[in-house]
Design an enzyme around this catalytic site. Sequence first.
Site, PDB file in Angstrom:
ATOM      1  N   ALA A  36       0.829  -1.211   0.000  1.00 38.65           N
ATOM      2  CA  ALA A  36       0.000   0.000   0.000  1.00 38.65           C
ATOM      3  C   ALA A  36       0.864   1.262   0.000  1.00 38.65           C
ATOM      4  O   ALA A  36       0.532   2.261  -0.659  1.00 38.65           O
ATOM      5  CB  ALA A  36      -0.923   0.002   1.216  1.00 38.65           C
ATOM      6  N   VAL A  37       1.984   1.222   0.729  1.00 38.45           N
ATOM      7  CA  VAL A  37       2.897   2.376   0.773  1.00 38.45           C
ATOM      8  C   VAL A  37       3.540   2.579  -0.593  1.00 38.45           C
ATOM      9  O   VAL A  37       3.627   3.705  -1.105  1.00 38.45           O
ATOM     10  CB  VAL A  37       3.978   2.173   1.856  1.00 38.45           C
ATOM     11  CG1 VAL A  37       4.994   3.321   1.822  1.00 38.45           C
ATOM     12  CG2 VAL A  37       3.337   2.076   3.227  1.00 38.45           C
ATOM     13  N   SER A  84      28.814 -16.991 -29.077  1.00 34.52           N
ATOM     14  CA  SER A  84      28.195 -18.138 -28.423  1.00 34.52           C
ATOM     15  C   SER A  84      29.268 -18.870 -27.611  1.00 34.52           C
ATOM     16  O   SER A  84      30.434 -18.460 -27.593  1.00 34.52           O
ATOM     17  CB  SER A  84      27.586 -19.069 -29.467  1.00 34.52           C
ATOM     18  OG  SER A  84      28.576 -19.467 -30.405  1.00 34.52           O
ATOM     19  N   GLU A 118      28.851 -21.151 -13.079  1.00 36.36           N
ATOM     20  CA  GLU A 118      27.544 -20.512 -12.947  1.00 36.36           C
ATOM     21  C   GLU A 118      26.497 -21.388 -13.623  1.00 36.36           C
ATOM     22  O   GLU A 118      26.800 -22.076 -14.604  1.00 36.36           O
ATOM     23  CB  GLU A 118      27.550 -19.129 -13.610  1.00 36.36           C
ATOM     24  CG  GLU A 118      28.628 -18.192 -13.098  1.00 36.36           C
ATOM     25  CD  GLU A 118      28.827 -16.998 -14.007  1.00 36.36           C
ATOM     26  OE1 GLU A 118      27.833 -16.295 -14.285  1.00 36.36           O
ATOM     27  OE2 GLU A 118      29.963 -16.776 -14.456  1.00 36.36           O
ATOM     28  N   LYS A 120      23.636 -22.308 -16.101  1.00 36.48           N
ATOM     29  CA  LYS A 120      23.271 -21.829 -17.442  1.00 36.48           C
ATOM     30  C   LYS A 120      21.750 -21.694 -17.499  1.00 36.48           C
ATOM     31  O   LYS A 120      21.031 -22.687 -17.591  1.00 36.48           O
ATOM     32  CB  LYS A 120      23.779 -22.791 -18.517  1.00 36.48           C
ATOM     33  CG  LYS A 120      23.589 -22.262 -19.931  1.00 36.48           C
ATOM     34  CD  LYS A 120      24.242 -23.192 -20.956  1.00 36.48           C
ATOM     35  CE  LYS A 120      24.105 -22.600 -22.348  1.00 36.48           C
ATOM     36  NZ  LYS A 120      22.719 -22.426 -22.772  1.00 36.48           N
ATOM     37  N   ARG A 141      20.515 -10.803 -28.750  1.00 35.47           N
ATOM     38  CA  ARG A 141      21.782 -11.285 -29.296  1.00 35.47           C
ATOM     39  C   ARG A 141      21.790 -11.242 -30.819  1.00 35.47           C
ATOM     40  O   ARG A 141      22.778 -10.900 -31.441  1.00 35.47           O
ATOM     41  CB  ARG A 141      22.043 -12.720 -28.820  1.00 35.47           C
ATOM     42  CG  ARG A 141      23.359 -13.288 -29.350  1.00 35.47           C
ATOM     43  CD  ARG A 141      23.598 -14.716 -28.856  1.00 35.47           C
ATOM     44  NE  ARG A 141      24.866 -15.198 -29.345  1.00 35.47           N
ATOM     45  CZ  ARG A 141      25.068 -15.724 -30.549  1.00 35.47           C
ATOM     46  NH1 ARG A 141      24.058 -15.833 -31.387  1.00 35.47           N
ATOM     47  NH2 ARG A 141      26.257 -16.140 -30.933  1.00 35.47           N
ATOM     48  N   GLU A 178      20.734 -12.934 -18.897  1.00 36.50           N
ATOM     49  CA  GLU A 178      19.711 -13.795 -19.480  1.00 36.50           C
ATOM     50  C   GLU A 178      18.336 -13.385 -18.976  1.00 36.50           C
ATOM     51  O   GLU A 178      18.088 -13.348 -17.761  1.00 36.50           O
ATOM     52  CB  GLU A 178      19.987 -15.252 -19.084  1.00 36.50           C
ATOM     53  CG  GLU A 178      19.352 -16.270 -19.989  1.00 36.50           C
ATOM     54  CD  GLU A 178      20.187 -16.574 -21.223  1.00 36.50           C
ATOM     55  OE1 GLU A 178      19.759 -17.445 -22.003  1.00 36.50           O
ATOM     56  OE2 GLU A 178      21.256 -15.956 -21.410  1.00 36.50           O
ATOM     57  N   CYS A 413      20.977 -38.424 -56.957  1.00 37.75           N
ATOM     58  CA  CYS A 413      20.447 -37.246 -56.261  1.00 37.75           C
ATOM     59  C   CYS A 413      18.924 -37.219 -56.351  1.00 37.75           C
ATOM     60  O   CYS A 413      18.362 -37.313 -57.445  1.00 37.75           O
ATOM     61  CB  CYS A 413      21.026 -35.975 -56.879  1.00 37.75           C
ATOM     62  SG  CYS A 413      20.346 -34.457 -56.167  1.00 37.75           S
ATOM     63  N   CYS A 436      22.144 -28.426 -59.943  1.00 42.42           N
ATOM     64  CA  CYS A 436      21.125 -29.095 -59.120  1.00 42.42           C
ATOM     65  C   CYS A 436      20.239 -28.045 -58.447  1.00 42.42           C
ATOM     66  O   CYS A 436      20.740 -27.115 -57.801  1.00 42.42           O
ATOM     67  CB  CYS A 436      21.796 -29.963 -58.063  1.00 42.42           C
ATOM     68  SG  CYS A 436      20.627 -30.748 -56.931  1.00 42.42           S
TER      69      CYS A 436
END
Length: 675
Positions: A36-37, A84, A118, A120, A141, A178, A413, A436
């Site tokens: 409320a404050v 990356s 850390e 991930k 990124r 992140e 092919c 091709c």
Amino acid sequence: MAFTAQQQLRAAELRQLLNRAAHAYYVLDAPEFEDAVYDRLYRELLDLEQQHPDLLSADSPTQRVGGPPAEGFSSVEHRIGMLSLDNAFNAEELQAWDARLGRQLEDNPERQREYVCELKIDGNALALSYADGVLVRAATRGDGSRGEEITANVRTIQAVPLRLQLKQPPAWVEVRGEAFIPDDTFEAINAERQQRGEALFANPRNACAGTLRQLDPKAVAARRLDFFAYTVHLPADEMGPKSQWDALQWLETAGFRVNPHRERTSGADGVVAFYDRWEEQRHQLPYATDGVVVKLDALERQQLAGFTQKAPRWAIALKYAAEEAPSRLLRLVAQVGRTGVVTPVAEFEAVPLAGTSVSRATLHNADRLEELDLHSGDTIVVRKAGEIIPEVLRVLPELRPEGAEQLELPSHCPECGSLLVRESGEAATRCVNSSCPAILRGALRHWVSRQAMDVDGLGGKLIEQLVDRGLVRSIADLYRLDAALLASLERMGEQSASNLIEALAASRQRPWHRLLYALGIHHIGSVNAKTLAAAFPSWEALQSASEEALNELYGIGPEISQSMQQWCSTEANQSLMAELAALELPLASDDSSAESAGAIGALTGQTLVLTGTLPNLSRLEAQALIEAAGGKVTGSVSKKTNYVVAGSEAGSKLQKAEKLGVAVIDEAELKALLS
């Protein structure tokens, strides 16, 4: 109506109080005020700003709720590339990386390297820029070089400080971390979507990515994203942390939320112990993680280790073991890529893995296909490598149906019918028909991609139409298209056709290094293309370059130089380059272009070699400055070298320079040359 000095002071006081309260609530989990404050103070500030708009500031907590919807996102260049991380998937791969790093650093074999471990976080990487302590830009990124500017959306994330909690903030600083959606929030979002009859998000990461790209910041605010910071980039002349551990503490002091589950440890064994503990406990966390990030602690040693084209050598992601699921094989498809490589792809009954539905997986090559001994209708075990890439792990032959036929790659092919070729000693099976359709489609997709010629409006479906109808038989044919022909195609109209013609015309202005990358030459990525274009500022110069000259370039080895020479000597490629030249494509550097790979400057025509660790500049930063001044950076010292720039712990290159009488300079002398 002008505001009074008292109102100005009160607005500043309210901003400070509310930002401190938000930090205590969202970051420290230690609320200072009753709700409320907080609400009363927030309303007072909002009223002041509405009465006196000039009191509004970028760090005001009222800006978190979001402004009007955006028309779209602009593309912005990262000041420092967002690379990356390489991956390891077990203790053996982690130990091999640790040993390799030790050799690169020339450590004593007995030395235990200091690492920071850390968690991930399975979210979306962001780069946050602060000017004089105030958040001025947030970007995704993207491709690592350029991302999308999403500042208005990121301001809605309560864990992101709008103003740094520092008495003397630096003039500029970039913080990376992140953005993610906690599990309970994700469940609530999907429950709401289900009630509205909307498609559910597959996992929290996808939900976070979709949320960050919302055009309406108010919709982003409603999703209640969270954020953990993990890296800080300060200007070279700013006294900052000396280690990753200190950097994390700096981030906490500045007001960021940093993941508390981190550890500083010695050697690979300590890393593996941390990883084992969290692989077992990860499901107890209120958010998704997909592994452990391991970083060399000392920033000076990080600089010494350096970078590959895609990732730092001093960090790695140790990924958790992938989930597995059984499925039934439906068919084997032969897929032809832009280089002619034919890849076997397994299609199977869809199974849920790591939060997504999976029904296809590449088998890489004929050797892997033979190793698996796949038969029609087989029951297979599928997993997601790194929880991203689906793969067929093994076959369960005991469940094989009677009369099942062994599956093999076709001899011809599937796209053009040409006989497939597999060279002795190679794993790849190839279609060698340069006409091709599949090869052409792949080459065109690469040519128009953002990092290459960046032709907006020419997507995969349109490329298929152009190739299948015989309207485009080579890259050069793109520049012979006209608007009337394009307008007649499916899902195209006059305006779309006109826009595409304009986009193709604009692509003629791309710099030489972008065109070189766009050609899709084996082993030539965007970084190597810049290096080659800086050293050989035209197609003629590159075509006549010797293998020795190519090998002298920084980052260019025998494999790349041989690939380049083979491509240049092929008659079909020479014909293509002649066509592109006739169509006025950029087959040489334009020194007036802002993106030009080379430049005329203080070091034009000079060859430099970098060795050791410089006090302020990273090796990549030094190379960029040299190239911007017209110089060339090579990887080895010779009589042709003009300067060797030596930092601390310089090695054999310094000794060779002294032996050959090559001038040796330090960072300060380099900066003097540049000025």
